[in-house]
Scaffold this motif. Structure first.
Motif, mmCIF file in Angstrom:
data_model
loop_
_atom_site.group_PDB
_atom_site.id
_atom_site.type_symbol
_atom_site.label_atom_id
_atom_site.label_comp_id
_atom_site.label_asym_id
_atom_site.label_seq_id
_atom_site.Cartn_x
_atom_site.Cartn_y
_atom_site.Cartn_z
ATOM 1 N N ARG A 258 0.720 -1.292 0.317
ATOM 2 C CA ARG A 258 0.108 -0.387 -0.131
ATOM 3 C C ARG A 258 0.811 0.789 0.220
ATOM 4 O O ARG A 258 0.604 2.369 -0.995
ATOM 5 N N TRP B 92 1.752 4.423 -2.388
ATOM 6 C CA TRP B 92 1.867 5.852 -1.940
ATOM 7 C C TRP B 92 3.028 6.336 -2.308
ATOM 8 O O TRP B 92 2.903 7.188 -3.079
ATOM 9 N N GLU C 269 -6.842 7.286 -0.498
ATOM 10 C CA GLU C 269 -8.187 6.518 0.603
ATOM 11 C C GLU C 269 -7.939 5.206 -0.417
ATOM 12 O O GLU C 269 -9.140 5.008 0.642
ATOM 13 N N GLN C 270 -7.731 5.365 -1.626
ATOM 14 C CA GLN C 270 -8.754 4.080 -2.625
ATOM 15 C C GLN C 270 -7.424 2.905 -2.167
ATOM 16 O O GLN C 270 -7.637 1.551 -2.765
ATOM 17 N N ALA D 289 -1.415 5.479 8.796
ATOM 18 C CA ALA D 289 -1.699 6.589 7.857
ATOM 19 C C ALA D 289 -0.315 6.821 7.674
ATOM 20 O O ALA D 289 -0.877 7.568 6.146
#
Length: 882
Positions: free
Chosen positions: A145, A149, A467-468, A532
């Motif tokens: 993830r 990012w 956020e996806q 986060a």
RNA sequence: GGGGGCAUGGCGGAAGUGGUAGACGCAGCGCACUUAAAAUGCGCAGACGGCGACGUUGUGGGGGUUCAAGUCCCCCUGCCCCCA
């Protein structure tokens, strides 16, 4: 001796590993509210890092060496009071899992997880003080993830772009490769297949934008081996030169308005140009080729397309080319020269065009000879006659001739003046050129991190909103291993609404190069559970840069360069506050196994099949075999399985052997007899400490340490001698573990101390004996952690299990204990050692001279004559020169 | 071709700023213990000469600087790595 007091590593090692785990000995101290974390709070952080492995499922000796070295460093730093971060993880995306899926139909994720579990278990048997709470695996969504990012950070910074380019295509693995992943013979670093050239639309990271920084910061990396820095500098390959314009002319010599830009590092040779060459792929080739040259040019382009870059540019390979039937004008002297295409010019280096100066460039020289092009000398060696060009080009700097207004200038002056003239005349400019290319990160494979973008006909390339994330790899995909990105075949996954306009759009189906995943894992360890962000600024700045990085030299360019690039980009994004990720780098040598080869048949023979190692023969033919050491590999039957060694001797012996056998950067020859010898040493230690315990020498737990008061001088000479041995060991081992690591001599110092104690412990007084025992075990603890803790407990120092030897403090050498009353003075006559003399340690030069002159040695060798000269090195020697 | 590194006993390897070459270990040899072997302990061990004290020689080869060179300088040979 009772049976229960024999050294049996199999019985103690697992027990201690469990005990350490229950005690949280390897957990990373975090600064907490005051009073919550005793040790970690005020302690200075230290980050010890091993290069994380690919989870192949089986641990080999190379891994063992790597992780043992890092573990010793981590353990020493804990004993020195530092708050230590020593993590481990898995470089878990990549082709082996996908190939297993294709061949055996297993799920790549399940296959990988199973391998990880297996390898983790094997690693734990080594007694490594790893904080497993911080383990990461790059193939898990909670890690990738953040890889996605970070990719979007690059995209946002304008450092990720999609471009059509001629790329390296691996026909076996069915994917493209980065330049760094193609070896000198044009083969894939993974599959070994000859790489083909294809034109494809691919994602790149703009590493070239950081070329200057990556190069200019290399001198700052003082904790790195010189050769790694040199390799990176060569790889970046900055060269300063000029880009010059040659105007294309028509048959009558009139300018057509088209320009050929060439890049050269030698503008001083401009008057020696006898032709200009384009890369066959150059965009102007098609339009400039004359009608009559059409056929040979087309045929030639087709031929070159099948060659690798390396074959095309090697200095010793034949150069081939064809004229395309056009001419260009030399901007300096107006001369018209022919335009060629040739295999030795590459489209993506420089401008894809070079000026041919046969007299001063070796490749141009070979080319000119081949095609009978003129050779015009314009540089001569300073202060010498003209070079005759028998063997080749004169490529060094010199003085200009036949160069109009520049005659007589040196090469460096001429470079400046010609570049300045070009800028003034509008036909060129100074330019810096790099060998480094942008980093191609697209891979047409399934088992990798999906590139998180969506292609929309209306909006173009749209990043997946943060956020996806993660864009998860779909499960249960049928993998065939043929042609194109597997993800592209899963329509339900590919079809998606555009995040921008909501209309139907399509996901990017390529995955990322796994080097993307490994370019930032060392940052994640600082904050592995953050949901986060990939890591918080405070955590990453607390632990990094890595204090000591340990790994193989094979990553000297790829991984280490990419990681430096990531760090600099993330710094510029404000995500972290340092320039370089790794302060100190240790590149450990290979572990080699004894290898037998039949010199006639070329076949490798397994050591088990060699009956007599002192006279190795082929078990079938009886021929004498070649014997040598080579990197362990299955095909050579020369591997040694770590598990077998641990079963037989225990992890402590394996650790000690690996550390002792060779300095860490050098290759290590695995030798069963030496392993046996190391095992004997640990047994001697066991007997030594057991004998002491049997005599009632016991350490009780105490907080103030186990050393005698500094400055203590025991009454007896034998006590003084033992104490000297103890503190000499402290001083020597401390030095071996400081700066550049010399584990081999550190272990030999442990042996010396053990030898001294074996002969002197019995006669020693109790306080001195106890000091010696405590020091021996604390010094041993980083190297043989299980044995040290076991003996520590057997000496009574850890009755409740919470005062482990690993919780002690590294001892300080007491200068008083090292002091001597007398020293051995060497007496030399004319530089040759002729005798020795015991003298007071504090004797001055004049006294030493007198003692030497009065000695028997002087009487014997000087034959009554006074020496012409006397050199005194106080505390060491006196040299009498007759 | 350019750049970087390495070369020390039978073997792996030790030797701050030039100052006792070969630490520590492996293999080897001798002795003790044992009925014997293993294990363990003690000792020897660069090469050559000598019964020995000792002498000569010795860090890939050649030259140099120095009172003194494995270490510094020059030349050469061989091997490894990176870039061509």
């Amino acid at each position: 001796m009772t049976d229960s007091s024999r050294y049996r590593p199999q019985e103690i090692e697992e027990r201690w590993q469990q005990h350490w785990q229950s005690q949280g000995l390897a957990l990373t101290p975090e600064p907490g509210p005051s009073g919550t974390s005793g040790a970690g709070e005020a302690a200075e952080p230290y980050y010890a890092l091993s290069m994380f492995p690919y989870p192949s499922g089986s641990l080999h000796m190379g891994h063992v060496r790597n992780y043992v070295i890092t573990d010793v460093i981590a353990r020493v730093q804990r004993l020195r009071g530092r708050a230590v971060l020593h993590p481990m993880g898995w470089d878990a995306f990549g082709l082996p899992a996908e190939n297993a899926a294709i061949e055996r139909g297993v799920d790549p994720g399940a296959w990988t997880d199973q391998n990880i579990a297996q390898m983790r278990q094997q690693l734990q048997r080594l007694g490594l003080s790893i904080d497993w709470d911080r383990e990461v695996a790059t193939c898990h969504a909670d890690y990738y993830r953040w890889t996605q990012w970070l990719f979007l950070q690059f995209l946002d910074a304008g450092l990720a772009y999609r471009s059509e380019a001629t790329v390296n295509w691996d026909p076996i693995d069915q994917t493209v490769l980065a330049n760094e992943q193609v070896d000198g013979e044009g083969r894939s670093w993974r599959s070994g297949a000859l790489v083909e050239k294809r034109k494809l639309r691919q994602w790149f990271l703009k590493i070239t934008a950081y070329a200057d920084q990556l190069l200019d910061d290399l001198p700052k990396l003082e904790g790195w081996p010189e050769r790694v820095r040199t390799m990176q500098a060569n790889w970046i390959g900055r060269s300063r030169g000029a880009e010059l314009s040659f105007a294309v002319v028509d048959a009558d010599g009139a300018a057509t308005g088209q320009q050929i830009q060439v890049f050269t590092t030698r503008p001083d040779t401009l008057y020696g140009v006898s032709y200009v060459v384009l890369a066959p792929e150059h965009p102007l080739v098609a339009s400039l080729t004359s009608a009559e040259q059409q056929l040979p040019v087309t045929a030639f382009i087709d031929l070159v397309g099948r060659q690798s870059d390396q074959d095309r540019t090697a200095e010793d390979s034949p150069k081939r080319g064809v004229p395309i039937g056009a001419r260009v004008r030399n901007p300096a002297n107006g001369e018209l020269v022919p335009l060629w295409i040739a295999d030795y010019v590459l489209a993506d280096y420089g401008t894809g065009a070079v000026m041919g100066v046969p007299a001063h460039d070796q490749r141009d020289f070979v080319f000119a000879r081949q095609y009978e092009l003129p050779v015009q000398q314009v540089i001569i060696p300073e202060g010498s006659d003209e070079h005759a060009y028998e063997g080749g080009a004169w490529t060094a700097a010199g003085v200009l001739i036949h160069s109009g207004p520049y005659n007589g200038l040196s090469s460096s002056e001429a470079k400046q003046q010609i570049t300045a003239a070009a800028e003034a005349g509008g036909w060129g400019r100074g330019r810096v050129q790099y060998r480094l290319r942008d980093w191609l990160i697209s891979r047409q494979r399934y088992w990798g991190c999906p590139i998180p973008v969506i292609h929309c006909e209306a909006c173009g390339v749209v990043p997946v909103p943060a956020e996806q994330l993660p864009v998860e790899l779909p499960q249960g995909l049928e993998l065939a291993g043929k042609g194109g990105s597997p993800l592209a075949r899963l329509e339900s996954w590919v079809a998606v609404a555009c995040p921008c306009c909501g209309k139907p759009a399509r996901r990017e189906t390529d995955t990322m190069d796994t080097f993307m995943c490994s370019s930032w894992y060392y940052l994640r360890y600082s904050d592995p559970h953050n949901t986060a962000l990939p890591f918080s600024r405070s955590a990453v700045d607390r632990w990094l840069p890595v204090d000591q990085y340990v790994g193989g030299i094979e990553h000297a360019i790829l991984h280490l360069l990419y990681s430096r690039f990531f760090t600099k980009v993330l710094r510029d994004r404000g995500l972290l506050g340092f320039d370089e990720p790794f302060r100190h780098l240790l590149t450990q040598g290979m572990v080699q196994g004894i290898t037998y080869k039949n010199p006639h048949s070329g076949k490798y023979i397994a050591p088990a099949d060699v009956a007599d190692p002192s006279d190795p023969r082929d078990p079938i033919t009886g021929e004498v075999l070649d014997t040598f050491y080579e990197k362990m590999s299955k095909s050579k039957y020369n591997g040694v399985d770590p598990a077998v060694v641990i079963d037989r001797y225990g992890a402590d012996t394996a650790r000690m052997f690996i550390l002792f056998k060779a300095p860490p950067e050098k290759d290590l020859e695995w030798d069963d007899a030496d392993v046996e010898g190391q095992y004997r040493f640990l047994q001697r230690l066991w007997r030594l400490v057991e004998a002491a315990a049997d005599r009632g020498l016991l350490l009780s737990p105490r907080s103030g340490g186990f050393l005698l008061e500094p400055g203590s001088v025991p009454a007896s000479a034998s006590d003084q001698e033992l104490r000297r041995a103890v503190h000499t060991a402290i001083a020597a081992i401390s030095e071996d573990l400081d700066g550049d690591y010399q584990f081999n001599t550190a272990v030999s110092e442990l042996m010396k101390l053990s030898n001294a104690m074996a002969s002197q412990l019995e006669a020693a007084s109790e306080p001195v004996a106890l000091e010696a025992l405590a020091v021996l075990l604390v010094l041993l603890a980083p190297f043989a952690p299980h044995l040290a803790d076991e003996l520590w407990q057997r000496l009574g120092a850890n009755p409740d299990g919470d005062t482990s030897v690993h919780r002690q403090r590294w001892p300080q050498a007491d200068a008083t204990a090292l002091r001597r009353d007398t020293v051995t003075l060497v007496i030399q006559v004319k530089g040759k050692v002729r005798g020795q003399l015991e003298v007071p340690a504090d004797a001055d030069a004049a006294t030493l001279e007198q003692l030497a002159l009065a000695s028997e040695v002087a009487a014997k060798w000087l034959e009554g004559q006074p020496p012409r000269r006397v050199i005194v090195v106080p505390g060491k020697l006196v040299n009498l020169v007759p």
